[in-house]
Design an enzyme around this catalytic site. Sequence first.
Site, PDB file in Angstrom:
ATOM      1  N   ILE A 106       1.184  -1.244  -0.313  1.00 40.49           N
ATOM      2  CA  ILE A 106       0.742  -0.202  -0.382  1.00 40.49           C
ATOM      3  C   ILE A 106       0.806   1.545   0.284  1.00 40.49           C
ATOM      4  O   ILE A 106       1.422   1.738   0.860  1.00 40.49           O
ATOM      5  CB  ILE A 106      -0.810  -0.099   1.317  1.00 40.49           C
ATOM      6  CG1 ILE A 106      -1.931  -0.629   1.167  1.00 40.49           C
ATOM      7  CG2 ILE A 106      -1.455   1.499   1.277  1.00 40.49           C
ATOM      8  CD1 ILE A 106      -3.017  -1.031   2.065  1.00 40.49           C
ATOM      9  N   PRO A 107       1.242   1.596  -1.333  1.00 37.32           N
ATOM     10  CA  PRO A 107       2.326   2.876  -1.268  1.00 37.32           C
ATOM     11  C   PRO A 107       1.790   4.075  -0.538  1.00 37.32           C
ATOM     12  O   PRO A 107       1.972   4.809  -1.696  1.00 37.32           O
ATOM     13  CB  PRO A 107       2.619   2.840  -2.566  1.00 37.32           C
ATOM     14  CG  PRO A 107       1.333   2.095  -3.117  1.00 37.32           C
ATOM     15  CD  PRO A 107       0.655   1.622  -2.622  1.00 37.32           C
ATOM     16  N   CYS A 108       1.712   4.364   0.344  1.00 40.64           N
ATOM     17  CA  CYS A 108       1.506   5.641   0.755  1.00 40.64           C
ATOM     18  C   CYS A 108       3.216   7.116   0.690  1.00 40.64           C
ATOM     19  O   CYS A 108       2.944   8.086   1.095  1.00 40.64           O
ATOM     20  CB  CYS A 108       1.805   5.320   2.537  1.00 40.64           C
ATOM     21  SG  CYS A 108       0.297   4.216   3.293  1.00 40.64           S
ATOM     22  N   HIS A 109       4.363   5.874   0.629  1.00 36.90           N
ATOM     23  CA  HIS A 109       5.326   6.713   0.452  1.00 36.90           C
ATOM     24  C   HIS A 109       5.174   7.621  -0.933  1.00 36.90           C
ATOM     25  O   HIS A 109       6.019   8.658  -1.132  1.00 36.90           O
ATOM     26  CB  HIS A 109       6.567   5.815  -0.075  1.00 36.90           C
ATOM     27  CG  HIS A 109       6.481   5.062  -1.040  1.00 36.90           C
ATOM     28  ND1 HIS A 109       5.939   3.287  -1.431  1.00 36.90           N
ATOM     29  CD2 HIS A 109       7.084   5.280  -2.363  1.00 36.90           C
ATOM     30  CE1 HIS A 109       6.134   2.987  -2.707  1.00 36.90           C
ATOM     31  NE2 HIS A 109       6.859   3.271  -3.297  1.00 36.90           N
TER      32      HIS A 109
END
Length: 177
Positions: free
Chosen positions: A145-148
Amino acid sequence: MNATIDIREAAAEEIRFAFATFSLGTVLVAASDTGVAAILMGDGRPALTRELTSAFPDARAVVDETGLEHTTAKVVDFLEAPHRGLDLLLDIRGNGLEQAVWQALRDIPSGETITYGQIAKALPLPATAQEVGAACAANVLAVAIPCHRVVKADGSLSGYRWGVQRKRKLINREALI
């Protein structure tokens, strides 16, 4: 003599976990019966173990290096090259808003970024940029889950559960592909 069994302990969900090293530190990979439930990045096993038990307080955390060897290797490969995708079932847990934010994040292509406000406006339910940030902070599936890929309105980097330096390196790595 009869033995007593603590029903809460007997009924507790088991979360198996293992560690590996990769270019940005140490990763803890945890799995439930449903799929990968956590991908946590850090600098040491004790802190990552505490983070896992905090994220799943009602579960029994069990080290399973051998049983998760294949899964952990796939996660490390994914962390090193997120553009290739992660071919593993995920056990994504969160409330309705978190689930909506996390799905929006998963729709962001590798190598691109978006602002917290843009995500908030695109959600199917009302949310603020701060609520999007809180959902990012609650995410325990690093990079999957690419919160970056979420940045401030001015394009600068802000907090990241696993450190702004890791966030910068992940964004830079994806931009090169």
